[in-house]
Design an enzyme around this catalytic site. Structure first.
Site, PDB file in Angstrom:
ATOM      1  N   ARG A  11       1.791  13.677  10.176  1.00 46.18           N
ATOM      2  CA  ARG A  11       0.446  13.469   9.648  1.00 46.18           C
ATOM      3  C   ARG A  11       0.084  12.070  10.136  1.00 46.18           C
ATOM      4  O   ARG A  11       0.835  11.116   9.926  1.00 46.18           O
ATOM      5  CB  ARG A  11       0.477  13.545   8.125  1.00 46.18           C
ATOM      6  CG  ARG A  11      -0.856  13.243   7.427  1.00 46.18           C
ATOM      7  CD  ARG A  11      -0.889  11.827   6.917  1.00 46.18           C
ATOM      8  NE  ARG A  11      -2.043  11.596   6.051  1.00 46.18           N
ATOM      9  CZ  ARG A  11      -2.440  10.392   5.647  1.00 46.18           C
ATOM     10  NH1 ARG A  11      -1.776   9.312   6.011  1.00 46.18           N
ATOM     11  NH2 ARG A  11      -3.487  10.264   4.871  1.00 46.18           N
ATOM     12  N   ASN A  26      -2.297   2.604  12.964  1.00 46.72           N
ATOM     13  CA  ASN A  26      -3.480   1.741  13.072  1.00 46.72           C
ATOM     14  C   ASN A  26      -3.150   0.290  12.733  1.00 46.72           C
ATOM     15  O   ASN A  26      -3.729  -0.626  13.288  1.00 46.72           O
ATOM     16  CB  ASN A  26      -4.574   2.236  12.122  1.00 46.72           C
ATOM     17  CG  ASN A  26      -5.779   1.314  12.106  1.00 46.72           C
ATOM     18  OD1 ASN A  26      -6.477   1.195  13.108  1.00 46.72           O
ATOM     19  ND2 ASN A  26      -6.003   0.628  10.989  1.00 46.72           N
ATOM     20  N   HIS A  27      -2.213   0.123  11.804  1.00 42.73           N
ATOM     21  CA  HIS A  27      -1.898  -1.219  11.311  1.00 42.73           C
ATOM     22  C   HIS A  27      -0.439  -1.272  10.926  1.00 42.73           C
ATOM     23  O   HIS A  27       0.221  -0.241  10.778  1.00 42.73           O
ATOM     24  CB  HIS A  27      -2.778  -1.548  10.091  1.00 42.73           C
ATOM     25  CG  HIS A  27      -2.828  -0.430   9.089  1.00 42.73           C
ATOM     26  ND1 HIS A  27      -3.806   0.545   9.100  1.00 42.73           N
ATOM     27  CD2 HIS A  27      -2.017  -0.103   8.056  1.00 42.73           C
ATOM     28  CE1 HIS A  27      -3.606   1.400   8.124  1.00 42.73           C
ATOM     29  NE2 HIS A  27      -2.514   1.042   7.475  1.00 42.73           N
ATOM     30  N   LEU A  45      -8.058   3.813  15.473  1.00 43.90           N
ATOM     31  CA  LEU A  45      -7.116   3.102  16.351  1.00 43.90           C
ATOM     32  C   LEU A  45      -7.789   2.059  17.238  1.00 43.90           C
ATOM     33  O   LEU A  45      -7.258   0.971  17.440  1.00 43.90           O
ATOM     34  CB  LEU A  45      -6.369   4.118  17.217  1.00 43.90           C
ATOM     35  CG  LEU A  45      -4.852   4.092  17.076  1.00 43.90           C
ATOM     36  CD1 LEU A  45      -4.431   4.121  15.631  1.00 43.90           C
ATOM     37  CD2 LEU A  45      -4.213   5.214  17.860  1.00 43.90           C
ATOM     38  N   GLU A 100      -5.645  12.786   9.699  1.00 40.95           N
ATOM     39  CA  GLU A 100      -6.475  12.348   8.576  1.00 40.95           C
ATOM     40  C   GLU A 100      -7.802  11.910   9.196  1.00 40.95           C
ATOM     41  O   GLU A 100      -7.847  10.904   9.906  1.00 40.95           O
ATOM     42  CB  GLU A 100      -5.846  11.175   7.831  1.00 40.95           C
ATOM     43  CG  GLU A 100      -6.715  10.795   6.647  1.00 40.95           C
ATOM     44  CD  GLU A 100      -6.369   9.446   6.021  1.00 40.95           C
ATOM     45  OE1 GLU A 100      -6.641   9.288   4.831  1.00 40.95           O
ATOM     46  OE2 GLU A 100      -5.868   8.552   6.717  1.00 40.95           O
ATOM     47  N   ASP A 123      -2.074   8.890   9.973  1.00 38.61           N
ATOM     48  CA  ASP A 123      -2.915   8.112   9.069  1.00 38.61           C
ATOM     49  C   ASP A 123      -4.114   7.538   9.833  1.00 38.61           C
ATOM     50  O   ASP A 123      -3.942   6.974  10.927  1.00 38.61           O
ATOM     51  CB  ASP A 123      -2.049   6.963   8.515  1.00 38.61           C
ATOM     52  CG  ASP A 123      -2.710   6.202   7.394  1.00 38.61           C
ATOM     53  OD1 ASP A 123      -2.869   6.781   6.317  1.00 38.61           O
ATOM     54  OD2 ASP A 123      -3.055   5.023   7.603  1.00 38.61           O
ATOM     55  N   ASP A 174       0.857  -1.190   0.000  1.00 33.84           N
ATOM     56  CA  ASP A 174       0.000   0.000   0.000  1.00 33.84           C
ATOM     57  C   ASP A 174       0.894   1.242   0.000  1.00 33.84           C
ATOM     58  O   ASP A 174       0.729   2.152   0.810  1.00 33.84           O
ATOM     59  CB  ASP A 174      -0.956  -0.019   1.208  1.00 33.84           C
ATOM     60  CG  ASP A 174      -1.957   1.138   1.170  1.00 33.84           C
ATOM     61  OD1 ASP A 174      -2.027   1.843   0.136  1.00 33.84           O
ATOM     62  OD2 ASP A 174      -2.651   1.345   2.183  1.00 33.84           O
ATOM     63  N   HIS A 215      -2.604  11.967  -2.488  1.00 36.05           N
ATOM     64  CA  HIS A 215      -2.205  10.685  -3.080  1.00 36.05           C
ATOM     65  C   HIS A 215      -3.377   9.712  -3.188  1.00 36.05           C
ATOM     66  O   HIS A 215      -3.230   8.657  -3.779  1.00 36.05           O
ATOM     67  CB  HIS A 215      -1.097  10.072  -2.232  1.00 36.05           C
ATOM     68  CG  HIS A 215      -1.527   9.760  -0.832  1.00 36.05           C
ATOM     69  ND1 HIS A 215      -1.729  10.745   0.117  1.00 36.05           N
ATOM     70  CD2 HIS A 215      -1.835   8.588  -0.234  1.00 36.05           C
ATOM     71  CE1 HIS A 215      -2.121  10.172   1.236  1.00 36.05           C
ATOM     72  NE2 HIS A 215      -2.196   8.864   1.064  1.00 36.05           N
TER      73      HIS A 215
HETATM   74  C1  NOJ Z   1      -5.020   6.486   4.392  1.00 41.40           C
HETATM   75  C2  NOJ Z   1      -3.960   6.772   3.381  1.00 41.40           C
HETATM   76  O1  NOJ Z   1      -4.098   8.087   2.912  1.00 41.40           O
HETATM   77  C3  NOJ Z   1      -4.121   5.761   2.285  1.00 41.40           C
HETATM   78  O2  NOJ Z   1      -3.270   6.036   1.202  1.00 41.40           O
HETATM   79  C4  NOJ Z   1      -3.854   4.385   2.839  1.00 41.40           C
HETATM   80  O3  NOJ Z   1      -4.098   3.418   1.839  1.00 41.40           O
HETATM   81  C5  NOJ Z   1      -4.747   4.113   4.048  1.00 41.40           C
HETATM   82  N1  NOJ Z   1      -4.798   5.202   4.959  1.00 41.40           N
HETATM   83  C6  NOJ Z   1      -4.251   2.894   4.809  1.00 41.40           C
HETATM   84  O4  NOJ Z   1      -3.100   3.238   5.530  1.00 41.40           O
END
Ligand code: NOJ
Ligand code: CA
Length: 569
Positions: A265, A169-170, A272, A307, A267, A127, A373
């Site tokens: 930043r 989170n992961h 969480l 985010e 994510d 990812d 992105h």
């Molecule tokens: C949000 C990010 O902006 C995104 O690109 C990502 O795939 C997911 N979180 C998972 O981390």
């Protein structure tokens, strides 16, 4: 008031022919509404008074003042970097940290004050780096810890700040924590992730984030159980209910703060913790964010941006304005502007930004973007209409908040077509810096193809053309620079009698600006804001609109898809 054309020196006068429009509610779902437009009735000659010229401050000194101290982030222009696509330094076709360092002067010259790097830690890149396999190192494709320190020092030497993307989170399935956790049900990290004998658990009633699959549970043959994930199966969710996990992820933030980063930043931070009570921003997540804030506050002049995990008010991410995030992304504008501009009505934008000014606690700073992105390139969302893209950027730079610029936005970079990871790659093509093989990005084979029209959108070509999108973008950034009113000034929307004109005032202690945005791309409009009460006559700083003060009223004339920024005090 809407006009196709009028002779020079002759301006349309108010008429009263109602014109129904369908308005789109910006903050919620579509909403049918009827707005009245006033059509031209006649034409009266206009006396053209000479424009005032307000005394100019030393903007460089003002910028230096505003960008220092704990409030620096309110006046900064952030620049989101996909390191993989910014600049390759070693010919392997993959952008890297030394490459980015070599482009800092170019970014500084553009008007960038702070960088946000998408994840730069080791990752199998299932990812694009949002699947971290080691929180305390640098992806070897991007460089070394020494390269990171060199970038940090080079940025700081130029007065630029550095944010990292923290994905707490992961992790990746390849993270040693997961590799240990999956071994059996009794190992020391057995419950660092969320396991179940069935593909579901009553205390975790949450599905995956849409577009990341249909089930949040994946079978692990090693442990013989299912594990929970809100994103791809290769991104297992950490179990923050285990206090050791919460301490470990806070320690990741501490690690990078100790290495001199200026903030983060975060994510999908709202995800969480999950429980039967909810799947986003439950009280345990709020408490964790407060711990993060306490940690950041132990360092000097640090900040963090969230985010969010929903559309609509981001107020819950700010707490009391001092105990949670400094900033949170404005998804409504970031994802909704394309539709709003297509509909030609000013009201949704006026409502949206007025509501933010009302909703957020004192001290909260909106984070405004038009591209990222995760979404198609802004130029694509503007349907390739440059004037639409430009007006969206104008709103981003002049509404209350901090602008976050996605790399390449300054070029109105076009989408690519190649997909390496997933469809979002279309917005992740490399920067074409200059004509020639590899477009100055790499001497090798780029990891992904360039977007469309690199011959038009490369930095060198756009820089050489004073009418280019780059030239416009740079003028926007320099307009904002050293002007306190745009970072932290008050907002007053000025309703006019023309629903296609967005008109607003930004005011600091000693300066006042008016911004006009024409939402109609096909016709000129003149609108009157009867209660404008502007403190002075208008000096136009940018654009093609005209603003005339008339007693307590103000009359604004905007060409098709026009705009204007005026100083009135
Ligand atoms: C949000 C990010 O902006 C995104 O690109 C990502 O795939 C997911 N979180 C998972 O981390
Ligand atoms: Ca490289």
């Amino acid at each position: 008031m809407r006009t196709r054309a009028h002779p020079p020196g002759c301006e349309p006068r108010r008429g009263a022919v109602p014109r129904p429009l369908r308005a789109h509610s910006f903050r919620g779902g579509p909403l049918a509404a009827v707005l009245l437009a006033l059509a031209p009735a006649a034409c009266t000659p206009s006396a053209s008074a000479p424009e005032p010229v307000y005394e100019e401050k030393d903007r460089a000194a003002e910028a230096a003042r505003l960008l220092s101290g704990p409030d620096w982030f309110r006046h900064a222009v952030f620049y989101e970097v996909y390191v993989r696509s910014l600049q390759d330094s070693n010919g392997d076709g993959i952008g890297d940290l030394p490459g980015l360092t070599s482009r800092l002067d170019a970014l500084k010259a553009l008007g960038v004050d702070a960088l946000w790097l998408m994840p730069i830690m080791p990752s199998p890149f299932a990812d694009s780096g949002y699947d971290v396999s080691d929180y305390r190192a640098i992806s070897p494709e991007y460089g070394t810890m020494a390269d990171f320190e060199a970038l940090r020092d080079a940025a700081h030497a130029r007065g630029m700040r550095l944010f990292l993307d923290l994905v707490l989170n992961h992790t990746s399935v390849e993270h040693p924590w997961f590799q240990e956790s999956r071994l059996d049900r009794t190992n020391p990290r057995a419950d660092w992730y969320l396991w179940s004998d069935t593909p579901g658990r009553p205390d975790l009633p949450c599905g995956p984030v849409p577009t990341f699959g249909t089930s949040a549970w994946t079978w692990d043959p090693v442990r013989g159980q299912y594990y929970f994930h809100r994103f791809y199966p290769s991104q297992p969710d950490l179990n923050h209910w285990n206090p050791d996990v919460a301490d470990a992820t806070l320690d990741v933030a501490r690690f990078w703060l100790g290495r001199g980063v200026d903030g983060f930043r975060f994510d999908v931070i709202g995800l969480l913790y999950e429980s039967a009570a909810g799947c986003s921003m439950i009280p345990e997540t709020v408490a964790y964010i407060q711990r993060l804030r306490t940690l950041l506050d132990a360092y000097r002049d640090r900040a963090m941006v969230a985010e969010p995990t929903w559309f609509g008010s981001t107020a819950p991410f700010y707490g009391d304005g001092r105990d949670m995030f400094h900033m949170a992304f404005d998804f409504d504008y970031g994802l909704g502007w394309g539709l709003t501009f297509a509909e030609s009505s000013a009201q949704p934008l006026a409502d949206h930004f007025s509501a933010i000014a009302q909703d957020l606690p004192p001290g909260a700073q909106n984070a405004i973007y038009i591209g990222s992105h995760d979404v198609p390139r802004a130029f694509e969302r503007a349907n390739g209409i440059a004037s639409r893209w430009r007006r969206a950027a104008l709103v981003q730079m002049t509404m209350p908040g901090t602008p976050f610029v996605y790399y390449g936005e300054e070029l109105a970079l076009r989408s690519g077509t190649q997909v390496v990871v997933d469809a979002r790659d279309r917005a992740r093509a490399p920067v074409p810096w200059a004509p020639g093989v590899g477009w100055g990005f790499t001497t090798g084979q780029p990891w992904i193809a360039f977007g469309a029209e690199p011959e038009r959108t490369n930095v060198e070509a756009e820089k050489a053309d004073p009418s280019s999108n780059y030239a416009f973008y740079r003028s926007l950034l320099s307009l904002r620079r050293g002007r306190e009113a745009f970072g932290t000034g008050s907002l007053r929307v000025l309703p006019t009698d023309d629903p296609s004109i967005l008109l607003y005032v930004r005011e600091s202690a000693d300066e006042t600006y008016v911004v006009a945005v024409g939402m109609d791309e096909g016709a000129s409009h003149t609108g009157v804001a009867s209660g404008a009460n502007l403190p002075g006559d208008a000096q136009r700083l940018l654009g093609d609109a005209r603003l005339v003060r008339d007693g307590t009223a103000a009359r604004v004339t905007v060409p098709p898809a026009g705009m204007g920024v005026f100083r009135v005090r």
